[in-house]
Design a protein around this motif. Structure first.
Motif, PDB file in Angstrom:
ATOM      1  N   ASN A  76      43.249  36.561  35.167  1.00  0.00           N
ATOM      2  CA  ASN A  76      43.428  36.858  36.598  1.00  0.00           C
ATOM      3  C   ASN A  76      42.171  37.367  37.275  1.00  0.00           C
ATOM      4  N   ILE A  77      41.276  37.997  36.519  1.00  0.00           N
ATOM      5  CA  ILE A  77      40.057  38.523  37.132  1.00  0.00           C
ATOM      6  C   ILE A  77      38.863  37.620  36.841  1.00  0.00           C
ATOM      7  N   TRP A  78      38.648  37.327  35.555  1.00  0.00           N
ATOM      8  CA  TRP A  78      37.447  36.567  35.216  1.00  0.00           C
ATOM      9  C   TRP A  78      37.606  35.076  35.501  1.00  0.00           C
ATOM     10  N   LEU A  79      38.518  34.391  34.808  1.00  0.00           N
ATOM     11  CA  LEU A  79      38.612  32.935  34.926  1.00  0.00           C
ATOM     12  C   LEU A  79      39.031  32.475  36.308  1.00  0.00           C
ATOM     13  N   SER A  80      39.961  33.200  36.954  1.00  0.00           N
ATOM     14  CA  SER A  80      40.493  32.717  38.228  1.00  0.00           C
ATOM     15  C   SER A  80      39.714  33.211  39.447  1.00  0.00           C
ATOM     16  N   TRP A  81      38.762  34.100  39.278  1.00  0.00           N
ATOM     17  CA  TRP A  81      37.968  34.576  40.407  1.00  0.00           C
ATOM     18  C   TRP A  81      36.473  34.386  40.162  1.00  0.00           C
ATOM     19  N   VAL A  82      35.913  35.186  39.272  1.00  0.00           N
ATOM     20  CA  VAL A  82      34.465  35.154  39.061  1.00  0.00           C
ATOM     21  C   VAL A  82      34.005  33.790  38.568  1.00  0.00           C
ATOM     22  N   ALA A  83      34.655  33.291  37.514  1.00  0.00           N
ATOM     23  CA  ALA A  83      34.237  32.008  36.945  1.00  0.00           C
ATOM     24  C   ALA A  83      34.440  30.853  37.919  1.00  0.00           C
ATOM     25  N   VAL A  84      35.510  30.892  38.705  1.00  0.00           N
ATOM     26  CA  VAL A  84      35.761  29.823  39.678  1.00  0.00           C
ATOM     27  C   VAL A  84      34.714  29.837  40.785  1.00  0.00           C
ATOM     28  N   ILE A  85      34.340  31.029  41.251  1.00  0.00           N
ATOM     29  CA  ILE A  85      33.302  31.118  42.280  1.00  0.00           C
ATOM     30  C   ILE A  85      31.984  30.559  41.758  1.00  0.00           C
ATOM     31  N   LEU A  86      31.619  30.940  40.527  1.00  0.00           N
ATOM     32  CA  LEU A  86      30.392  30.406  39.938  1.00  0.00           C
ATOM     33  C   LEU A  86      30.487  28.893  39.747  1.00  0.00           C
ATOM     34  N   ALA A  87      31.677  28.410  39.386  1.00  0.00           N
ATOM     35  CA  ALA A  87      31.857  26.960  39.222  1.00  0.00           C
ATOM     36  C   ALA A  87      31.709  26.237  40.558  1.00  0.00           C
ATOM     37  N   LEU A  88      32.250  26.828  41.620  1.00  0.00           N
ATOM     38  CA  LEU A  88      32.119  26.214  42.942  1.00  0.00           C
ATOM     39  C   LEU A  88      30.660  26.152  43.374  1.00  0.00           C
ATOM     40  N   VAL A  89      29.924  27.241  43.137  1.00  0.00           N
ATOM     41  CA  VAL A  89      28.507  27.270  43.499  1.00  0.00           C
ATOM     42  C   VAL A  89      27.731  26.236  42.696  1.00  0.00           C
ATOM     43  N   THR A  90      28.073  26.105  41.404  1.00  0.00           N
ATOM     44  CA  THR A  90      27.377  25.154  40.541  1.00  0.00           C
ATOM     45  C   THR A  90      27.660  23.712  40.941  1.00  0.00           C
ATOM     46  N   CYS A  91      28.928  23.418  41.258  1.00  0.00           N
ATOM     47  CA  CYS A  91      29.334  22.033  41.543  1.00  0.00           C
ATOM     48  C   CYS A  91      29.173  21.641  43.011  1.00  0.00           C
ATOM     49  N   ALA A  92      28.926  22.610  43.879  1.00  0.00           N
ATOM     50  CA  ALA A  92      28.836  22.318  45.319  1.00  0.00           C
ATOM     51  C   ALA A  92      27.813  21.232  45.661  1.00  0.00           C
ATOM     52  N   PRO A  93      26.643  21.177  45.000  1.00  0.00           N
ATOM     53  CA  PRO A  93      25.653  20.149  45.392  1.00  0.00           C
ATOM     54  C   PRO A  93      25.976  18.739  44.891  1.00  0.00           C
TER      55      PRO A  93
END
Length: 325
Positions: A76-93
């Motif tokens: 609920n904290i790591w995978l669904s928030w922090v990791a998802v935000i980092l994944a969005l930033v990584t995949c955004a380009p």
């Protein structure tokens, strides 16, 4: 296959991919460092001990507590928030860079349909969330076996649920990226929809408790409503819950993990059961609240969210097919 390999190479070339993957492994190792002895719970591979008479080595609550940390904290904290935000930033380009002059045109010179290229390019973006979550859950799987002595494959439910939740936001990134060719615009749009989805969920739960249960949560507990006030909430529920029905259920999708994780292979995991067992008595109010939060079926939660995703992706695919390269 070429599209998937190209996406994997693109991710591997980014430093943020390795940083996020390393942090995920570190988080899983920290989870692994939690154990049990005769006195209670050990931290950092036995460096610290938290004495607890209910949760200790050999206690039937040990597995439930260990799964509680996984589902309530690590997921609920790591995978669904922090990791998802980092994944969005990584995949955004991925799509904005693909839409630049010459990039998509070079691929489209080959005998491949535009719609097929769009779909496989979209699916390749889900690789990041899949790889990251799979490695994390694999370490957790062996950690549970080593710490409490049981094999619990139900923890792997986190993989499809996290990927599903990421796909809702990824569809927005893709569509806005096709439309604007802007990394910042697509990332901002995804974060705004994510925030709106969370607000709509909180609002829907608030109105539901007032309309159906006749009470509102307060800082000190709950406040009982009069019959007239409860009726007013019932009349306004259909309108105020409309954003929740339309937007993707990001939080509820992750919360499904608590329904699918089992203890000892047969009992559904529940934080209410854990708290009740530790205190010696269960809270009837907590059980009613938990039942209210689980009133939506998995079919409704995932089905309506995928409907939103398909509509957004359909619009993105339509723009991609019609665009001149």
């Amino acid at each position: 296959m070429a599209v998937f390999i190209d996406a994997l190479r693109l991710l591997k070339a980014k430093a943020l991919f390795w940083i996020t993957l390393a942090i995920s492994v570190l988080a899983a190792v920290l989870y692994f460092s939690i154990g049990f002895n005769e006195e209670g719970i050990t931290l950092f591979f036995g460096v610290e001990t938290w004495e607890n008479e209910f949760i200790r080595a050999g206690s039937p609550l040990a597995e439930m507590f260990y799964l509680g940390i996984f589902s309530m904290v690590m997921v609920n904290i790591w995978l669904s928030w922090v990791a998802v935000i980092l994944a969005l930033v990584t995949c955004a380009p991925v799509f904005p860079s693909f839409m630049q002059e010459g990039s998509a045109g070079t691929v489209l010179c080959k005998p491949i349909g535009r719609l097929k290229l769009f779909v496989f390019k979209y699916l390749s973006g889900l690789l990041f969330a899949f790889l990251q979550t799979s490695i994390f859950c694999l370490i957790v799987f062996f950690a549970i076996r080593f710490r409490v002595g049981t094999w619990n494959p139900s923890v792997f439910w986190a993989v499809p649920l996290i990927v599903l939740m990421f796909s809702y936001l990824w569809s927005i990134l893709v569509t806005v990226g096709v439309r604007t060719k802007s990394v910042m615009a697509s990332l901002l749009a995804a974060l705004l929809v994510w925030g709106a989805a969370w607000i709509s969920k909180v609002t829907e739960e608030y109105i539901y408790m007032a309309a159906e249960m006749g009470e509102l949560p307060t800082g000190d507990g709950t406040m009982r409503l009069s019959d007239e006030e409860q009726q007013n909430f019932r009349e306004g529920y259909a309108l105020y819950s409309l954003p929740y029905k339309v937007l993707p259920k990001t939080t509820d999708t992750i919360n499904l993990l608590q329904r699918y994780i089992t203890v000892e292979g047969e009992r559904e995991f529940s934080m209410t059961q854990l708290i009740g067992a530790m205190s010696g008595f269960g809270s009837e109010e907590d059980e009613v609240t938990e039942a209210a939060l689980k009133r939506h079926s998995p079919v409704y939660i995932i089905g309506t969210s995928l409907a939103f995703e398909f509509v957004v992706l359909g619009f993105g695919a339509w723009m991609f097919v019609r665009r001149d390269f």
